[in-house]
Write an enzyme that holds these catalytic residues in place. Structure first.
Site, mmCIF file in Angstrom:
data_model
loop_
_atom_site.group_PDB
_atom_site.id
_atom_site.type_symbol
_atom_site.label_atom_id
_atom_site.label_comp_id
_atom_site.label_asym_id
_atom_site.label_seq_id
_atom_site.Cartn_x
_atom_site.Cartn_y
_atom_site.Cartn_z
ATOM 1 N N ARG A 282 62.182 14.810 -9.423
ATOM 2 C CA ARG A 282 62.121 13.349 -9.583
ATOM 3 C C ARG A 282 62.971 12.887 -10.766
ATOM 4 N NH1 ARG A 282 56.916 10.107 -8.057
ATOM 5 N NH2 ARG A 282 57.728 10.540 -5.966
ATOM 6 N N LYS B 255 35.793 9.159 -9.203
ATOM 7 C CA LYS B 255 36.348 10.387 -8.622
ATOM 8 C C LYS B 255 35.177 11.389 -8.504
ATOM 9 C CE LYS B 255 40.491 13.215 -9.077
ATOM 10 N NZ LYS B 255 41.750 13.392 -9.833
ATOM 11 N N GLU C 42 57.909 11.620 -14.701
ATOM 12 C CA GLU C 42 58.827 12.733 -14.980
ATOM 13 C C GLU C 42 60.186 12.238 -15.478
ATOM 14 O OE1 GLU C 42 56.985 12.466 -12.223
ATOM 15 O OE2 GLU C 42 55.691 14.239 -12.233
#
Ligand SMILES: Cc1ncc(C[n+]2csc(CCOP(=O)(O)OP(=O)(O)O)c2C)c(N)n1
Ligand SMILES: CC(=O)[C@@H](O)[C@H](O)COP(=O)(O)O
Ligand SMILES: [Mg+2]
Length: 635
Positions: free
Chosen positions: A377, A263, A349
């Site tokens: 969610r 990243k 979640e």
């Protein structure tokens, strides 16, 4: 090691209008193109801000996929979509990227409406394989669709729905390419056993000792019906081109390519940053220094976290849960004080909520800190595991209302409606940062059932802060300013706009009461009935969609037979549309929820009631926005 020297000359990229232009380039030119694409990505984001680290990590993957596959007939689906900037630069949107995340500009995520090269919109994670499988089956049933390529990160893979899709795809056996972009990062370092499994698979590539999983280590993907390829170096463009060409020639079912990337790759300041410059404001390319937004008061997130630490110091039963958003929710602050009482469950979640329910059933006081939009969610977990059992889970709902540049996918529009209609729930909204401190204390003390408090992205107004929070009387609002003609009853931080509108209206001789509802459930019925009986007009306001606080007020007045017209009633909510990305102020202007809109609505309503005959409302019952269009642009 930097993969590229930053140069402003981009002759190869200048020649790319569509991915088809890549397919005429030699592999050597593709290497050069990748370098130019990385420079361009850095330059663009240094001007606009946005998600940098993830985009830099997929430069080579993006070039290789578009060079090998026949996009857009082959469907390329990016998971989350925050890494799609190089993809957008190669798919005819290079100019638009200079307006990235700005009003009227390019979205910071993939969007179907923006380009045929965005076959599926994203921003919430872990949807790409499900959507991709849909395209693959549509193809197999006759649709004019070629290959399907889903690029999903190691973080996004930690969400349950990604495994629901893998489970289904592995059984269906349809040809589909899943490219796992494994940079061993989520927004912060990843958590969970999956991450450990991926690290074991990736070890040889990360150690530079070869492109194959260690002997005896088989991937769980193989066990689930996928042909597993890798791990491969996700920055070795030549290798990627060869591998993708081979897979495209030979695949006869679901394939997972495990690409190991970094990243922030190729930009030293990103590679060195702890968060790999996941999300940045405009910055100086040479130094990596970001522009600092001027802040009047502390961020609501920091106020929440600091208040929770204060409560937890007094109460060992308090624990905190985050779903891979420790920094965004401030739970990283809590973790510094209470590492053993902090749980980062990954992008999960649904699990976070039911895990919190189990913690509450076990006698603890769990604070589940999840952005409003991401909490969507976990709705069935909220209903079935928390509300139905009356478990005292505390929901710290950050990013309530409109959030700005992240746009409609991240707007916290619906939680008032989807929580306040649940029996036994207590639902609060902080009108300022001091109120937030009191609401944390109130939630900490509330064992009678589930309780939620919402607060916006960004900074407070810099008002005086209490040393400690005091427990609020449940279901009680507060009058801020007293008047006699109009009552503005605000739920959340529109209170500031109400006070500004009051000033403008008082200057026109209109006497205005301003009240802070504090609670959408239970409603302060006495306050509402008193306001209706003593004013000519009552206006409710909320940073939420229709069907929330205002609706509940009207429900109550209907039940009490108080809709008799003696007091005019109006509800000001977010419009029945999704609002495109812009600054928060621009988005609230589009939502017509600023002081000027309150003033205009009050004057119109008073005039209407003076005329005492029904006129066609100038709107669809919301505060003046044009209804019917699903998405409206910020003004
Ligand atoms: C359902 C959901 N929860 C949380 C987020 C916030 N979020 C955005 S990107 C991200 C990390 C994604 O990690 P990964 O998929 O590995 O991509 P990377 O940033 O490493 O490229 C998270 C948690 C989200 N977009 N969607
Ligand atoms: C891509 C994503 O979903 C997150 O990075 C999100 O953009 C974070 O939002 P905040 O910037 O409000 O924390
Ligand atoms: Mg990652």
């Amino acid at each position: 090691m930097s993969l590229v020297s930053l140069s402003s000359q981009t002759p190869l990229l200048d020649a790319i209008q569509e991915p088809s232009d890549l397919r005429g380039l030699s592999d050597t030119d593709l290497l050069g193109l990748a370098g130019e694409l990385r420079s361009e990505t850095i330059d663009v984001v240094s001007q606009t801000g946005g998600h940098l680290g993830s985009s830099l990590g997929v430069i080579e993957l993006t070039v290789a996929i578009h060079a090998v596959f026949d996009t857009p007939r082959d469907k390329l689906i990016w998971d989350v979509g925050h890494q799609c900037y190089p993809h957008k630069l190669l798919t005819g949107r290079r100019e638009a990227m200079r307006t990235l995340r700005k009003k009227g500009g390019a979205s910071g995520f993939t969007r179907r409406a923006e380009s045929a090269h965005d076959p599926f919109g994203a921003a919430h994670s872990s949807t790409s394989i499900s959507a991709g499988l849909g395209f693959a089956v549509a193809r197999d049933l006759g649709a004019d669709i070629g290959d399907v390529i889903c690029v999903i990160g190691d973080g996004a893979l930690s969400a349950g729905m990604a495994f629901e899709a893998i489970n289904n795809a592995g059984a269906l056996g349809r040809r589909i390419f899943v490219i796992l972009n494994d940079n061993a990062m989520s927004i912060s370092p990843p958590t969970g056993a999956l991450s450990t499994h991926l690290d074991r698979l990736a070890a040889p590539v990360r150690a530079g000792s070869g492109d194959a999983a260690p002997a005896g280590v088989t991937s769980l993907f193989e066990q689930m019906g996928f042909a597993y390829h890798g791990p491969v170096d996700g920055h070795d463009l030549t290798g990627l081109l060869d591998t993708l060409r081979h897979l495209r020639q030979t695949a006869d079912g679901p394939v997972l390519l495990h690409a190991i990337t970094r990243k922030g790759a190729g930009y030293v300041h990103a590679e060195r940053a702890a968060d790999k410059l996941h999300g940045v404001s405009p910055f100086d390319v040479a130094t990596g220094t970001q522009a600092k937004a001027r802040a009047v008061g502390p961020s609501f997130t920091k106020v929440f976290a600091t208040a929770l630490v204060a409560e937890a110091e007094q109460d060992p039963r308090i624990v905190a849960i985050t779903a891979a958003m420790a920094g965004g929710t401030g739970i990283d602050i809590f973790a510094r004080s209470f590492p053993d009482r902090t749980f980062d469950v990954g992008i999960a979640e649904q699990h976070a909520v039911t895990f919190a329910a189990g913690l509450a059933a076990g006698g603890l006081r769990p604070f589940c800190a999840i952005y409003s939009t991401f909490l969507q969610r976990a709705y069935d977990q909220i209903v079935h595991d928390v509300a139905l059992q009356g478990l005292p889970v505390r929901f710290a709902i950050d990013r309530a209302g409109l959030v700005g540049a992240d746009g409609p996918t991240h707007a916290g529009s619906f939680d008032i409606g989807y929580l306040a209609n649940l029996p036994g729930f207590t639902v609060m909204a902080a009108s300022d940062e001091a109120e937030l401190v009191h609401m944390v204390a109130t939630a900490a003390a509330h064992d009678a059932g589930p309780i939620a408090f919402r607060y916006p992205r960004g900074e407070g107004s810099g008002i005086d802060m209490p040393v400690r929070g005091t427990v609020l009387p449940i279901g009680r609002g507060r009058v801020i300013e007293t008047g006699s003609t109009v009552a503005l009853l605000s739920f959340g931080t529109r209170l500031g706009q109400c006070l500004a509108a009051r000033q403008a209206l008082e200057a026109q001789g209109i006497s205005v009461t301003v009240a802070d509802a504090r609670f959408a459930k239970p409603l302060d019925k006495a306050l509402i009935e008193d306001l209706v009986s003593r004013h000519k007009l009552l206006v409710t306001l909320e940073e939420g969609a229709t069907g929330g606080f205002g609706a509940l007020v009207l429900h109550h007045l209907a039940a009490r037979g108080m809709l008799d017209g003696r007091c005019g009633l109006r509800t000001m909510t977010l419009p029945d549309s999704f609002i495109s990305h812009a600054s928060p102020d621009e988005m609230y202007a589009a939502a017509r929820l600023n002081a000027e809109h309150i003033e205009r609505l009050v004057l119109g309503a008073l005039a209407h009631s003076r005329r005492r005959h029904a006129l066609p409302l100038p709107y669809d019952g919301t505060n003046g926005t044009v209804n019917g269009s699903r998405t409206i642009a910020a003004e």
